[in-house]
Design a protein around this motif. Sequence first.
Motif, mmCIF file in Angstrom:
data_model
loop_
_atom_site.group_PDB
_atom_site.id
_atom_site.type_symbol
_atom_site.label_atom_id
_atom_site.label_comp_id
_atom_site.label_asym_id
_atom_site.label_seq_id
_atom_site.Cartn_x
_atom_site.Cartn_y
_atom_site.Cartn_z
ATOM 1 N N GLY A 33 106.449 5.420 -38.129
ATOM 2 C CA GLY A 33 105.607 6.482 -38.663
ATOM 3 C C GLY A 33 104.953 7.353 -37.604
ATOM 4 O O GLY A 33 104.116 8.191 -37.926
ATOM 5 N N ALA A 34 105.333 7.198 -36.343
ATOM 6 C CA ALA A 34 104.727 8.000 -35.273
ATOM 7 C C ALA A 34 105.061 9.467 -35.480
ATOM 8 O O ALA A 34 106.203 9.833 -35.723
ATOM 9 N N GLY A 35 104.058 10.311 -35.417
ATOM 10 C CA GLY A 35 104.246 11.747 -35.560
ATOM 11 C C GLY A 35 104.401 12.225 -36.985
ATOM 12 O O GLY A 35 104.655 13.395 -37.218
ATOM 13 N N LYS A 36 104.267 11.335 -37.945
ATOM 14 C CA LYS A 36 104.410 11.707 -39.346
ATOM 15 C C LYS A 36 103.046 11.641 -40.023
ATOM 16 O O LYS A 36 102.204 10.836 -39.639
ATOM 17 N N PRO A 37 102.820 12.485 -41.049
ATOM 18 C CA PRO A 37 101.531 12.412 -41.746
ATOM 19 C C PRO A 37 101.425 11.118 -42.546
ATOM 20 O O PRO A 37 102.428 10.498 -42.904
ATOM 21 N N LEU A 38 100.206 10.715 -42.804
ATOM 22 C CA LEU A 38 99.983 9.510 -43.601
ATOM 23 C C LEU A 38 100.503 9.742 -45.016
ATOM 24 O O LEU A 38 100.283 10.807 -45.593
ATOM 25 N N PRO A 39 101.197 8.770 -45.612
ATOM 26 C CA PRO A 39 101.802 8.991 -46.925
ATOM 27 C C PRO A 39 100.789 9.227 -48.042
ATOM 28 O O PRO A 39 101.073 9.912 -48.998
#
Length: 161
Positions: A33-39
């Motif tokens: 999940g690095a660099g991705k917005p929180l779901p």
Amino acid sequence: MTERKPPGVSFETWADKQIRDAERRGDFTGLEGAGKPLPSLDEPYDPLWWVRRKMQTEGLSALPPSLVLRKRAEDAEAAAMAAPTEAQVRRIIGAVNEELREALRRPPQGPPLMRGLFDVEQVVADWRAARPLPTAVEEAPAPQEARAKGLRRLFRRTRPA
């Protein structure tokens, strides 16, 4: 943490040092999940978010088994109506009928199932009725007619005005 905070060092300074050391070692690279917005960033706050996420990952349900089976039967019927082939319709309805048959043998916990088996032939008939009738495909012109038509076009284009 691998070590205890030494006396006389502020907690903030000690924690920052631990983080810097971990970054240098590469402990934070390649994390999921690095660099991705929180779901769940746009969702309202839920104090039991972790319970719901755990139930989802474990495939658990808060509903009684009988209600889950009722919902599964409804979903199977909708999936059967959307299936592209009759064989898939029969497979979908057959699978849910097996689950329903088992539930009728040994009733699950919760409210009554209130659901019988699907009549496969009736579901297939409904599926056929919901499909548009196939239209007749125009037959291709005979080879002689097509050749003559093509020659007429060819001569029509080359004729001077």
